[in-house]
Motif scaffolding. Structure first.
Motif, PDB file in Angstrom:
ATOM      1  N   SER A 157      66.807  21.532  78.851  1.00  0.00           N
ATOM      2  CA  SER A 157      65.445  21.744  78.371  1.00  0.00           C
ATOM      3  C   SER A 157      65.206  23.204  78.031  1.00  0.00           C
ATOM      4  O   SER A 157      65.852  24.105  78.560  1.00  0.00           O
ATOM      5  CB  SER A 157      64.428  21.275  79.413  1.00  0.00           C
ATOM      6  N   SER A 158      64.249  23.406  77.142  1.00  0.00           N
ATOM      7  CA  SER A 158      63.841  24.762  76.801  1.00  0.00           C
ATOM      8  C   SER A 158      62.712  25.178  77.734  1.00  0.00           C
ATOM      9  O   SER A 158      62.067  24.325  78.351  1.00  0.00           O
ATOM     10  CB  SER A 158      63.380  24.825  75.340  1.00  0.00           C
ATOM     11  N   ASN A 159      62.484  26.458  77.816  1.00  0.00           N
ATOM     12  CA  ASN A 159      61.433  27.064  78.645  1.00  0.00           C
ATOM     13  C   ASN A 159      61.287  26.394  80.011  1.00  0.00           C
ATOM     14  O   ASN A 159      60.213  25.977  80.385  1.00  0.00           O
ATOM     15  CB  ASN A 159      60.093  27.137  77.902  1.00  0.00           C
ATOM     16  N   SER A 160      62.398  26.347  80.774  1.00  0.00           N
ATOM     17  CA  SER A 160      62.371  25.644  82.065  1.00  0.00           C
ATOM     18  C   SER A 160      62.103  26.571  83.243  1.00  0.00           C
ATOM     19  O   SER A 160      62.425  26.233  84.373  1.00  0.00           O
ATOM     20  CB  SER A 160      63.684  24.882  82.282  1.00  0.00           C
ATOM     21  N   GLU A 161      61.486  27.709  82.992  1.00  0.00           N
ATOM     22  CA  GLU A 161      61.124  28.572  84.110  1.00  0.00           C
ATOM     23  C   GLU A 161      60.024  27.880  84.905  1.00  0.00           C
ATOM     24  O   GLU A 161      59.034  27.423  84.360  1.00  0.00           O
ATOM     25  CB  GLU A 161      60.595  29.932  83.630  1.00  0.00           C
ATOM     26  N   ALA A 162      60.219  27.805  86.203  1.00  0.00           N
ATOM     27  CA  ALA A 162      59.257  27.110  87.053  1.00  0.00           C
ATOM     28  C   ALA A 162      58.014  27.970  87.274  1.00  0.00           C
ATOM     29  O   ALA A 162      58.095  29.182  87.406  1.00  0.00           O
ATOM     30  CB  ALA A 162      59.897  26.772  88.394  1.00  0.00           C
ATOM     31  N   SER A 167      54.795  24.504  94.455  1.00  0.00           N
ATOM     32  CA  SER A 167      55.702  24.403  95.591  1.00  0.00           C
ATOM     33  C   SER A 167      56.903  23.572  95.161  1.00  0.00           C
ATOM     34  O   SER A 167      56.759  22.493  94.607  1.00  0.00           O
ATOM     35  CB  SER A 167      54.969  23.727  96.755  1.00  0.00           C
ATOM     36  N   ARG A 168      58.107  24.110  95.387  1.00  0.00           N
ATOM     37  CA  ARG A 168      59.287  23.402  94.912  1.00  0.00           C
ATOM     38  C   ARG A 168      60.434  23.545  95.896  1.00  0.00           C
ATOM     39  O   ARG A 168      60.472  24.440  96.715  1.00  0.00           O
ATOM     40  CB  ARG A 168      59.680  23.885  93.525  1.00  0.00           C
ATOM     41  N   LEU A 169      61.374  22.658  95.735  1.00  0.00           N
ATOM     42  CA  LEU A 169      62.567  22.630  96.573  1.00  0.00           C
ATOM     43  C   LEU A 169      63.765  22.508  95.649  1.00  0.00           C
ATOM     44  O   LEU A 169      63.856  21.549  94.877  1.00  0.00           O
ATOM     45  CB  LEU A 169      62.501  21.421  97.526  1.00  0.00           C
ATOM     46  N   HIS A 170      64.674  23.485  95.702  1.00  0.00           N
ATOM     47  CA  HIS A 170      65.866  23.452  94.859  1.00  0.00           C
ATOM     48  C   HIS A 170      66.978  22.736  95.610  1.00  0.00           C
ATOM     49  O   HIS A 170      67.287  23.072  96.749  1.00  0.00           O
ATOM     50  CB  HIS A 170      66.303  24.865  94.475  1.00  0.00           C
ATOM     51  N   LEU A 171      67.555  21.726  94.975  1.00  0.00           N
ATOM     52  CA  LEU A 171      68.656  20.957  95.542  1.00  0.00           C
ATOM     53  C   LEU A 171      69.835  21.098  94.591  1.00  0.00           C
ATOM     54  O   LEU A 171      69.865  20.428  93.559  1.00  0.00           O
ATOM     55  CB  LEU A 171      68.262  19.483  95.679  1.00  0.00           C
ATOM     56  N   PRO A 172      70.801  21.970  94.896  1.00  0.00           N
ATOM     57  CA  PRO A 172      71.888  22.245  93.941  1.00  0.00           C
ATOM     58  C   PRO A 172      72.598  20.991  93.430  1.00  0.00           C
ATOM     59  O   PRO A 172      72.967  20.928  92.269  1.00  0.00           O
ATOM     60  CB  PRO A 172      72.854  23.124  94.751  1.00  0.00           C
ATOM     61  N   GLU A 173      72.759  19.983  94.257  1.00  0.00           N
ATOM     62  CA  GLU A 173      73.481  18.785  93.842  1.00  0.00           C
ATOM     63  C   GLU A 173      72.632  17.809  93.028  1.00  0.00           C
ATOM     64  O   GLU A 173      73.161  16.894  92.403  1.00  0.00           O
ATOM     65  CB  GLU A 173      74.083  18.066  95.061  1.00  0.00           C
ATOM     66  N   VAL A 174      71.309  18.004  93.000  1.00  0.00           N
ATOM     67  CA  VAL A 174      70.413  17.050  92.338  1.00  0.00           C
ATOM     68  C   VAL A 174      69.552  17.699  91.260  1.00  0.00           C
ATOM     69  O   VAL A 174      69.494  17.224  90.134  1.00  0.00           O
ATOM     70  CB  VAL A 174      69.504  16.352  93.382  1.00  0.00           C
ATOM     71  N   MET A 176      65.615  19.943  90.962  1.00  0.00           N
ATOM     72  CA  MET A 176      64.466  20.634  91.526  1.00  0.00           C
ATOM     73  C   MET A 176      63.346  19.629  91.757  1.00  0.00           C
ATOM     74  O   MET A 176      63.023  18.848  90.874  1.00  0.00           O
ATOM     75  CB  MET A 176      63.997  21.707  90.542  1.00  0.00           C
ATOM     76  N   ILE A 177      62.781  19.670  92.975  1.00  0.00           N
ATOM     77  CA  ILE A 177      61.608  18.848  93.270  1.00  0.00           C
ATOM     78  C   ILE A 177      60.389  19.759  93.219  1.00  0.00           C
ATOM     79  O   ILE A 177      60.361  20.799  93.870  1.00  0.00           O
ATOM     80  CB  ILE A 177      61.708  18.179  94.656  1.00  0.00           C
ATOM     81  N   HIS A 178      59.422  19.368  92.415  1.00  0.00           N
ATOM     82  CA  HIS A 178      58.136  20.068  92.350  1.00  0.00           C
ATOM     83  C   HIS A 178      57.120  19.206  93.058  1.00  0.00           C
ATOM     84  O   HIS A 178      56.950  18.026  92.722  1.00  0.00           O
ATOM     85  CB  HIS A 178      57.709  20.276  90.904  1.00  0.00           C
ATOM     86  N   TYR A 179      56.443  19.804  94.029  1.00  0.00           N
ATOM     87  CA  TYR A 179      55.412  19.073  94.768  1.00  0.00           C
ATOM     88  C   TYR A 179      54.054  19.322  94.133  1.00  0.00           C
ATOM     89  O   TYR A 179      53.783  20.410  93.643  1.00  0.00           O
ATOM     90  CB  TYR A 179      55.398  19.506  96.229  1.00  0.00           C
ATOM     91  N   PHE A 180      53.216  18.313  94.155  1.00  0.00           N
ATOM     92  CA  PHE A 180      51.886  18.444  93.582  1.00  0.00           C
ATOM     93  C   PHE A 180      50.921  19.091  94.558  1.00  0.00           C
ATOM     94  O   PHE A 180      49.895  19.624  94.174  1.00  0.00           O
ATOM     95  CB  PHE A 180      51.360  17.084  93.124  1.00  0.00           C
ATOM     96  N   GLU A 181      51.233  19.040  95.852  1.00  0.00           N
ATOM     97  CA  GLU A 181      50.449  19.748  96.859  1.00  0.00           C
ATOM     98  C   GLU A 181      51.389  20.769  97.487  1.00  0.00           C
ATOM     99  O   GLU A 181      52.589  20.578  97.537  1.00  0.00           O
ATOM    100  CB  GLU A 181      49.949  18.801  97.964  1.00  0.00           C
ATOM    101  N   ASN A 182      50.821  21.863  97.980  1.00  0.00           N
ATOM    102  CA  ASN A 182      51.665  22.865  98.642  1.00  0.00           C
ATOM    103  C   ASN A 182      52.172  22.331  99.957  1.00  0.00           C
ATOM    104  O   ASN A 182      51.471  21.626 100.682  1.00  0.00           O
ATOM    105  CB  ASN A 182      50.865  24.154  98.883  1.00  0.00           C
ATOM    106  N   ILE A 183      53.416  22.688 100.267  1.00  0.00           N
ATOM    107  CA  ILE A 183      54.014  22.296 101.550  1.00  0.00           C
ATOM    108  C   ILE A 183      53.567  23.295 102.605  1.00  0.00           C
ATOM    109  O   ILE A 183      53.592  24.485 102.392  1.00  0.00           O
ATOM    110  CB  ILE A 183      55.566  22.306 101.462  1.00  0.00           C
ATOM    111  N   ASN A 184      53.154  22.768 103.740  1.00  0.00           N
ATOM    112  CA  ASN A 184      52.732  23.665 104.840  1.00  0.00           C
ATOM    113  C   ASN A 184      53.938  24.209 105.567  1.00  0.00           C
ATOM    114  O   ASN A 184      54.911  23.602 105.743  1.00  0.00           O
ATOM    115  CB  ASN A 184      51.821  22.913 105.809  1.00  0.00           C
TER     116      ASN A 184
END
Length: 184
Positions: A157-162, A167-174, A176-184
């Motif tokens: 994809s183009s312009n994929s800067e997060a 709130s996100r979680l990077h999973l090298p094998e999978v 990126m998960i972006h959460y719609f609510e912030n993780i506490n």
């Protein structure tokens, strides 16, 4: 045998979290009405950006042939879909005087796939279709409401800067998960 219908594209699957419990705890007619309204909302918000391949229970298999997808466009679409979904849940909860404990998750994947027709149905075929369904059953997500962008999608994809506010979680094998609510 060569198939000219094989193209690069996006697979998008919005799926309801909490669906099984919802089905078992809701009267048949009421549950069917709610699910129909929620799925229709997602389809309406999509407009004609994505094509629909299938609707199965609580999930829609959307696709779009696109050689260079825009991360920002897809991300904006997911936020619109989620906002409309949550608004519809509020409306239905109030109108039906019931609590609707459903949330929305998205899988966004990318790759080469083909399409074939059986009767009035368009079916997708290819590894990315199977992989997207496998990603639905992940155990990585820490919250029920999220968007999982696969590595394949992010790399193509183009312009994929997060957005730094997401709130996100990077999973090298999978991916990126972006959460719609912030993780506490």
């Amino acid at each position: 045998m060569k198939n000219a219908d094989i193209q690069d594209g996006i697979i998008l699957i919005p799926d309801f979290s909490g669906f099984t419990e919802f089905v078992f705890s809701t009267k048949l007619y009421t549950g069917e009405y709610i699910v129909r309204q929620l799925l229709s909302t997602l389809i309406d918000v999509n407009g004609r950006y994505f094509e629909i391949s299938e609707i199965e229970g609580d999930a829609i298999l959307f696709y779009r042939y696109d050689e260079k997808p825009s991360y920002q466009n897809i991300s904006a679409m997911l936020w619109k879909m989620r906002s409309a979904f949550n608004k519809k849940i509020e409306e239905l909860s109030k109108a039906l005087s019931t609590s609707i404990d459903l949330s929305l998750k998205f899988i966004v994947h990318y790759g080469k796939f083909s399409q074939y027709q059986i009767g009035n149905f368009k079916k997708l075929y290819g590894k990315p279709v199977v992989e997207a369904h496998q990603l639905l059953k992940n155990e990585f997500a820490e919250q029920p409401s999220y968007a999982l962008f696969s590595n394949s999608f992010l790399e193509n994809s183009s312009n994929s800067e997060a957005d730094p506010h997401i709130s996100r979680l990077h999973l090298p094998e999978v991916g990126m998960i972006h959460y719609f609510e912030n993780i506490n």
